[in-house]
Design a protein around this motif. Structure first.
Motif, PDB file in Angstrom:
ATOM      1  N   ILE A 133       3.942  -4.235   2.972  1.00  0.00           N
ATOM      2  CA  ILE A 133       4.800  -3.067   2.786  1.00  0.00           C
ATOM      3  C   ILE A 133       3.906  -1.850   2.633  1.00  0.00           C
ATOM      4  CG2 ILE A 133       6.437  -1.886   1.266  1.00  0.00           C
ATOM      5  CD1 ILE A 133       7.612  -4.544   0.505  1.00  0.00           C
ATOM      6  N   SER A 134       4.122  -0.860   3.500  1.00  0.00           N
ATOM      7  CA  SER A 134       3.471   0.439   3.340  1.00  0.00           C
ATOM      8  C   SER A 134       4.552   1.424   2.954  1.00  0.00           C
ATOM      9  CB  SER A 134       2.788   0.871   4.638  1.00  0.00           C
ATOM     10  OG  SER A 134       2.270   2.183   4.517  1.00  0.00           O
ATOM     11  N   ALA A 135       4.536   1.849   1.675  1.00  0.00           N
ATOM     12  CA  ALA A 135       5.687   2.549   1.101  1.00  0.00           C
ATOM     13  C   ALA A 135       5.644   4.053   1.257  1.00  0.00           C
ATOM     14  CB  ALA A 135       5.809   2.200  -0.384  1.00  0.00           C
ATOM     15  N   GLY A 136       4.547   4.604   1.791  1.00  0.00           N
ATOM     16  CA  GLY A 136       4.504   6.061   1.976  1.00  0.00           C
ATOM     17  C   GLY A 136       4.648   6.806   0.672  1.00  0.00           C
ATOM     18  N   ASN A 137       5.646   7.690   0.585  1.00  0.00           N
ATOM     19  CA  ASN A 137       5.854   8.489  -0.620  1.00  0.00           C
ATOM     20  C   ASN A 137       6.438   7.689  -1.769  1.00  0.00           C
ATOM     21  OD1 ASN A 137       4.984  10.523   1.000  1.00  0.00           O
ATOM     22  ND2 ASN A 137       6.844  11.764   0.876  1.00  0.00           N
ATOM     23  N   ARG A 138       6.823   6.457  -1.488  1.00  0.00           N
ATOM     24  CA  ARG A 138       7.288   5.555  -2.540  1.00  0.00           C
ATOM     25  C   ARG A 138       8.395   6.171  -3.390  1.00  0.00           C
ATOM     26  NH1 ARG A 138       4.583   4.740  -7.941  1.00  0.00           N
ATOM     27  NH2 ARG A 138       6.165   6.311  -8.139  1.00  0.00           N
ATOM     28  N   ALA A 139       9.395   6.720  -2.703  1.00  0.00           N
ATOM     29  CA  ALA A 139      10.493   7.366  -3.413  1.00  0.00           C
ATOM     30  C   ALA A 139      11.415   6.363  -4.090  1.00  0.00           C
ATOM     31  CB  ALA A 139      11.313   8.218  -2.445  1.00  0.00           C
TER      32      ALA A 139
ATOM     33  N   LEU B  65      -2.615  -4.863  -3.935  1.00  0.00           N
ATOM     34  CA  LEU B  65      -1.909  -3.590  -4.007  1.00  0.00           C
ATOM     35  C   LEU B  65      -2.893  -2.428  -3.992  1.00  0.00           C
ATOM     36  CD1 LEU B  65      -0.382  -5.709  -6.224  1.00  0.00           C
ATOM     37  CD2 LEU B  65       1.265  -3.842  -6.202  1.00  0.00           C
ATOM     38  N   TYR B  66      -2.670  -1.489  -3.072  1.00  0.00           N
ATOM     39  CA  TYR B  66      -3.368  -0.213  -3.112  1.00  0.00           C
ATOM     40  C   TYR B  66      -2.383   0.815  -3.657  1.00  0.00           C
ATOM     41  CZ  TYR B  66      -5.371   4.241  -1.858  1.00  0.00           C
ATOM     42  OH  TYR B  66      -5.846   5.524  -1.922  1.00  0.00           O
ATOM     43  N   LEU B  67      -2.675   1.363  -4.843  1.00  0.00           N
ATOM     44  CA  LEU B  67      -1.768   2.274  -5.526  1.00  0.00           C
ATOM     45  C   LEU B  67      -2.449   3.610  -5.739  1.00  0.00           C
ATOM     46  CD1 LEU B  67      -0.503  -0.183  -8.313  1.00  0.00           C
ATOM     47  CD2 LEU B  67       0.560   0.280  -6.095  1.00  0.00           C
ATOM     48  N   GLU B  68      -1.689   4.660  -5.541  1.00  0.00           N
ATOM     49  CA  GLU B  68      -2.199   6.003  -5.818  1.00  0.00           C
ATOM     50  C   GLU B  68      -1.530   6.615  -7.031  1.00  0.00           C
ATOM     51  OE1 GLU B  68      -1.662   8.033  -2.121  1.00  0.00           O
ATOM     52  OE2 GLU B  68      -3.546   7.297  -1.294  1.00  0.00           O
ATOM     53  N   SER B  69      -0.445   6.024  -7.479  1.00  0.00           N
ATOM     54  CA  SER B  69       0.235   6.480  -8.681  1.00  0.00           C
ATOM     55  C   SER B  69       1.020   5.320  -9.253  1.00  0.00           C
ATOM     56  CB  SER B  69       1.170   7.667  -8.376  1.00  0.00           C
ATOM     57  OG  SER B  69       2.162   7.281  -7.428  1.00  0.00           O
TER      58      SER B  69
ATOM     59  N   THR C 239       0.834  -1.193   0.000  1.00  0.00           N
ATOM     60  CA  THR C 239       0.000   0.000   0.000  1.00  0.00           C
ATOM     61  C   THR C 239       0.866   1.240   0.000  1.00  0.00           C
ATOM     62  OG1 THR C 239      -1.623   1.278   1.274  1.00  0.00           O
ATOM     63  CG2 THR C 239      -0.220  -0.196   2.507  1.00  0.00           C
ATOM     64  N   GLN C 240       0.394   2.264  -0.705  1.00  0.00           N
ATOM     65  CA  GLN C 240       1.102   3.539  -0.721  1.00  0.00           C
ATOM     66  C   GLN C 240       0.566   4.492   0.335  1.00  0.00           C
ATOM     67  OE1 GLN C 240       0.957   5.061  -4.726  1.00  0.00           O
ATOM     68  NE2 GLN C 240       2.208   3.423  -5.558  1.00  0.00           N
ATOM     69  N   SER C 241      -0.388   4.043   1.140  1.00  0.00           N
ATOM     70  CA  SER C 241      -0.985   4.901   2.145  1.00  0.00           C
ATOM     71  C   SER C 241      -0.949   4.213   3.494  1.00  0.00           C
ATOM     72  CB  SER C 241      -2.437   5.225   1.762  1.00  0.00           C
ATOM     73  OG  SER C 241      -3.161   5.722   2.868  1.00  0.00           O
TER      74      SER C 241
END
Length: 984
Positions: free
Chosen positions: A395-401, A423-427, A371-373
């Motif tokens: 895995i919670s990747a946050g800003n996914r840098a 997968l929860y994706l925002e971008s 998840t990205q959130s």
């Protein structure tokens, strides 16, 4: 790194050759051109290379580099002489160099197209894939500079270097001359070299995630001295989960006399720790993160989880801090999860890692979650826990840098403990790569995605990635093509994940429904029809049914060859005293589990109302149930489609014929995997050697259970189709003039210096499309009535008179089109009516065109999205596509199966196949047109937009009446070329 004045002034430093790469063991390194500033680094690097490696490089003892050598190896013109270095922590660990040569082997310049190449890798880093990565990048550089072949001399004993060349996948020739092996490599990429490159990419990126999820030791940097706070919470969660590795608490503010904290060693810096630290969790303010990262890099930490906030989510200044964080971490060979991350979890018994802010580690299970959130991650963990489901990894990747959903797919593909990837994706930082990886992963295990920020047109704060301009409906279609199960909400994602992780895939859409409530059965039946399934009439066990009755009925349904899945509906049953028993779900769970254990490989789902503890009991019961098969079974032969009978059937009654499948299920083959992603049945079987546990999912509403089952049915169909990939018909090659099209494109772009490119005229577009066997019916300009009459005489009556002004194009409803004009008199009359109604000829730009055979008007388009790539689209012309959005999309290059599915997947597809007694049109000709257009935009990325409208498809053949084409310099592609990590 900038060049110095000593370097050739004719060729600037090629900073686009710089790249971060993931090596075979999961660590990262940087590849960049060597400059004159690197003299000391080169000497230091050479001093650390063994005498044996030096001998293999120079064919003689060569203990040190002379000043002349150093000058030669650091001065390049970046055209005929190029050197690349691999660096970690700013120091060289490997180099490669090419020198352009002529046919005699002497130094040369262009147009000579051969170069001599040589590698040298520090012994401590051999075996990490350094030379393989260098070969990919130096080959790409050479192709850019017009070099087509590499020549290399290798000593026969240098087996490692010979293997690097042999395994690269390039076409090569080998000979033995003067005591050495002479190798010649053709640098044109081949299917094999591409497959090798992507295979290495997959293994390296999967390993980089595996190092983060299964560290041998963890240090929490920023652990608070008092309870509470982010760092102290992570430390507490690590200990509570029973992490099997070594744990350290680190805070520079600790008192010097503090030896332990919460029972683990406490240190002021990593330098005080005597042992290797594999993973660092950083929980310090953003301004202190660079210091912590440097400390980690200097002491050999392999990966970072950065929980600290204050980066790209805060705006432009934060984005630059985030980029610097990534650059700093990668310079030391480390990968990052975060920043602004929630953390990671690995439930494997040998690891038991909870390096997150989640207070309770989930149970061990077969679901991988990315998840990205952080907020969504908390909700998903809570939802899965409430329903008794376990995870393999989180895995919670946050800003996914850095680490992204693509990396998680690489890891999930080969992780034996993961059966389903959620997968929860925002971008999507690299949509082309995502669809490629998702297609390959979906060929062996389900991938379920929720896409946030679907309609905003921008990326969420903190996600510094390219913005795709394609509509969300197109993104959804492309995901479906790749086998991704796209759902709208996190609740639907959990629902689908529970079914897919615990049950075998259905062989088809036929569903048996049984239960003790007629009304709940009817609701389930209706929901099945709404989702395109084929339900049998529900079997009503009556409210007096006992758990044993449920068991018997379920066993009977599982043994019935006329159904592919079973949905059990249950309400509290009536006991012997006549009172409703609201509770004991344990008894019913045991009965259902026993029926499933002895039944066939069909999925089972339970819909229950107010039966307390049933979901938990099913989860607990399944932990001791016998494993059930996971294989994708062939679909049963289709049955005659008839309307299902009305009332529910009593138990044992004869069943009515099943409901008809939806047009999609009846006609549309699923999209196949691409050749590089295709997985053989043997490979899929070996990768699925561990069977699922057989957990029966329970749902509080019929619609949720049915929706999850419908997704499983569509995914299983895709899997069956993906096992045999589609093809691009060979007959196209005989009717395509790729060279002629390339020459026309080059000539047209040469006249348009504008980087935005230029549209082609009607005749230019006809000529270009004609090179690919796409015939556009000519349209002759008619600036006045006499010209119109002359054009009609040339074309032959009947003709069409229509305007081509942009505001009237394809708008027959505004009166800008006159069809079936039979003679000169009618043409003059139509011309006058047109100009009287809409304006002067100079404004209308009228044309005359020969009439096409009657048929169905369609529209075919292809366009290039900078992020997603080339996209092929199809729909019916007019209101269906423009007003209702009824358009289908596929990624280019399209196969024969993609083309067939494309025209069948729009809602209005029945119009093409004889709807209401009309004559079916020539869909074979339409599929061929789609394939030809796909080849055009795939072969020539300069063709950034094509619209064929209308395309009139008749019962025999089709006619393209209008075409618009736009050419432009192609956008840079992030999915081709040598492996590299993205720079967000």
């Amino acid at each position: 790194m900038e060049p110095t004045p000593e370097q050739s002034p004719h060729h600037a430093y090629p900073d686009h050759w710089e790249a971060d790469v993931v090596l075979r063991d999961g660590g990262t390194a940087r590849i960049r051109p060597i400059t004159t500033d690197d003299a000391e680094r080169l000497v230091s690097f050479y001093e650390q290379v063994s005498d044996e490696s030096k001998y293999y490089r120079f064919f003689a003892p060569y203990p040190r580099l002379s000043d002349r050598d150093v000058h030669r190896f650091t001065h390049h013109d970046y055209v005929d002489r190029v050197g690349l270095a691999v660096t970690i922590g700013g120091e060289f660990i490997g180099t490669v160099r090419y020198d352009r040569i002529d046919d005699t082997g002497r130094p040369a310049s262009a147009p000579a197209d051969e170069a001599e190449v040589a590698f040298l890798v520090q012994d401590a880093h051999q075996g990490r894939g350094v030379a393989s990565a260098l070969l990919e990048h130096i080959a790409a550089v050479a192709r850019e500079r017009g070099i087509r072949r590499f020549a290399a001399e290798v000593l026969p004993a240098n087996n490692k270097m010979i293997k690097v060349f042999r395994d690269g996948g390039y076409t090569q020739r080998r000979s033995f001359e003067d005591g050495s092996v002479h190798l010649t490599l053709d640098l044109e990429p081949t299917e094999k070299s591409l497959a090798v490159q992507r295979g290495r990419e997959q293994r390296a990126e999967a390993r980089s995630v595996q190092r983060l999820l299964a560290p041998g030791s963890v240090a929490v940097i920023g652990t608070g001295r008092t309870p509470g706070g982010v760092g102290r919470t992570v430390l507490r969660n690590l200990l509570a989960a029973g992490y099997t590795g070594r744990t350290y608490a680190v805070n520079r503010a600790f008192d010097e006399g503090l030896a332990t904290l919460d029972g683990v060693p406490a240190h002021r810096s990593l330098g005080e720790i005597d042992e290797q630290v594999d993973l660092a969790v950083i929980a310090v303010p953003a301004h202190r993160v660079p210091e912590a990262v440097a400390d980690c890099g200097e002491h050999g930490v392999q990966g970072l989880v950065v929980l600290s906030a204050g980066y790209a989510e805060r705006g432009a200044e934060g984005r630059e801090l985030q980029r610097e964080l990534v650059r700093q971490a990668r310079s030391y060979g480390m990968r990052i999860i975060g920043p602004n991350a929630f953390g990671i979890i690995n439930t494997a018994e040998t690891v038991r890692l909870n390096a997150s802010l989640a207070p309770e580690s989930p149970a061990r299970g077969r679901i991988g979650l990315f998840t990205q959130s952080g907020a969504i991650g908390i909700a998903l963990l809570s939802g899965l826990h409430r329903r008794g489901a376990g995870l393999s990894s989180f895995i919670s990747a946050g800003n996914r840098a850095d680490v992204s959903g693509n990396d998680f797919l690489q890891y999930s593909f080969e992780d034996p403990d993961t059966d389903v990837a959620l997968l929860y994706l925002e971008s999507l930082g690299n949509p082309r790569k995502f669809t490629r990886l998702a297609r390959r992963t979906a060929a062996v295990k389900p991938v379920v995605v929720v896409k946030g920020a679907r309609h905003s047109g921008t990326n969420p704060p903190g996600h510094a990635v390219p913005v795709s301009r394609i509509p969300d409906t197109t993104v959804s279609a492309l995901m479906r093509q790749a086998g991704v199960i796209r759902v709208d909400t996190v609740t639907e994602m959990v629902d689908a994940g529970l079914l897919l992780a615990g049950q075998p895939l259905p062989a088809g859409p036929r569903v048996a429904i049984l239960g003790n409530s007629e009304s709940l059965g009817l609701l389930t039946y209706d929901a099945c029809l709404a989702e395109g399934l084929r339900p049998r009439p529900p079997i009503d066990l009556t409210t007096a049914a006992s758990p044993q009755d449920f068991r018997d009925a379920l066993a009977e349904a599982l043994a019935d060859g006329t159904c592919d899945a079973v949905i059990v509906t249950a309400i509290p049953w009536v006991g012997e005293n006549g009172e409703a028993e609201t509770g004991d779900g344990q008894v019913l769970a045991e009965a259902l589990t026993r029926a499933v254990a002895g039944g066939s490989a069909k999925p089972v789902a339970v819909v229950h109302v107010e039966i307390g503890g049933l979901a938990e009991a099913l989860a607990a019961a399944s932990s001791t149930a016998a494993p059930r098969p996971r294989t994708v079974t062939p679909a049963a032969p289709p049955r005659a489609a008839t309307t299902p009978a009305g009332p529910p059937a009593a138990r044992g009654a004869a069943t009515a014929p099943a409901a008809p499948a939806t047009p999609e299920a009846a006609t549309a083959p699923a999209a196949p995997a691409t050749p590089e992603a295709a997985t053989t049945p043997e490979a899929a079987t070996s990768r699925e050697a561990t069977p699922r546990a057989g957990r029966i999912p329970a749902y509080p509403a019929a619609e949720r259970a049915v929706r999850a089952l419908a997704e499983a049915v569509k995914y299983a169909q895709w899997r069956r189709q993906a096992a045999v990939p589609g093809k691009i018909p060979e007959f196209l090659d005989d009717t395509i003039d790729e060279g002629g099209a390339a020459a026309l494109i080059e000539a047209q772009l040469a006249t348009a210096p504008d980087p935005r490119g230029r549209p082609l005229s009607h005749d230019e577009a006809r000529a270009l499309l004609g090179h690919y066997g796409i015939d556009v019916r000519p349209a002759l300009p008619a600036p006045d009535p006499e010209s119109a009459v002359a054009a009609a005489a040339r074309l032959g009556y009947p003709v069409a008179l229509k305007t081509t002004a942009p505001h009237l194009r394809h708008r027959a409803d505004l009166g800008g089109v006159r069809l079936d004009v039979a003679d000169e008199e009618a043409l003059r009359r139509a011309y006058g009516e047109l100009t009287d109604l809409l304006g002067k000829p100079a404004e209308l730009l009228p044309v005359v065109q020969a009439m096409a055979p009657r048929g169905v008007d369609t529209v075919v388009r292809a366009s290039i999205d900078a992020a997603a790539g080339a996209i092929l689209s199809f729909g019916l012309a007019g209101a269906p596509s423009e007003l209702l959005g009824d358009t289908a999309h596929r990624l280019v290059p399209a196969t024969d199966r993609d083309a067939a599915e494309l025209i069948r997947s729009i809602r209005a597809a029945p119009v093409l196949f004889g709807w209401r007694g009309s004559a079916p049109v020539d869909t074979a000709a339409l599929e061929e047109l789609l394939l030809r257009l796909s080849r055009l935009v795939d072969d020539h990325p300069e063709v950034v937009s094509v619209a064929l409208e209308p395309v009139v498809v008749a019962p025999q053949g089709l006619t393209v009446l209008g075409a618009s084409v736009r050419l432009a310099p192609p956008p840079a592609r992030s999915d081709v070329g040598p492996r590299r990590l993205p720079n967000y």
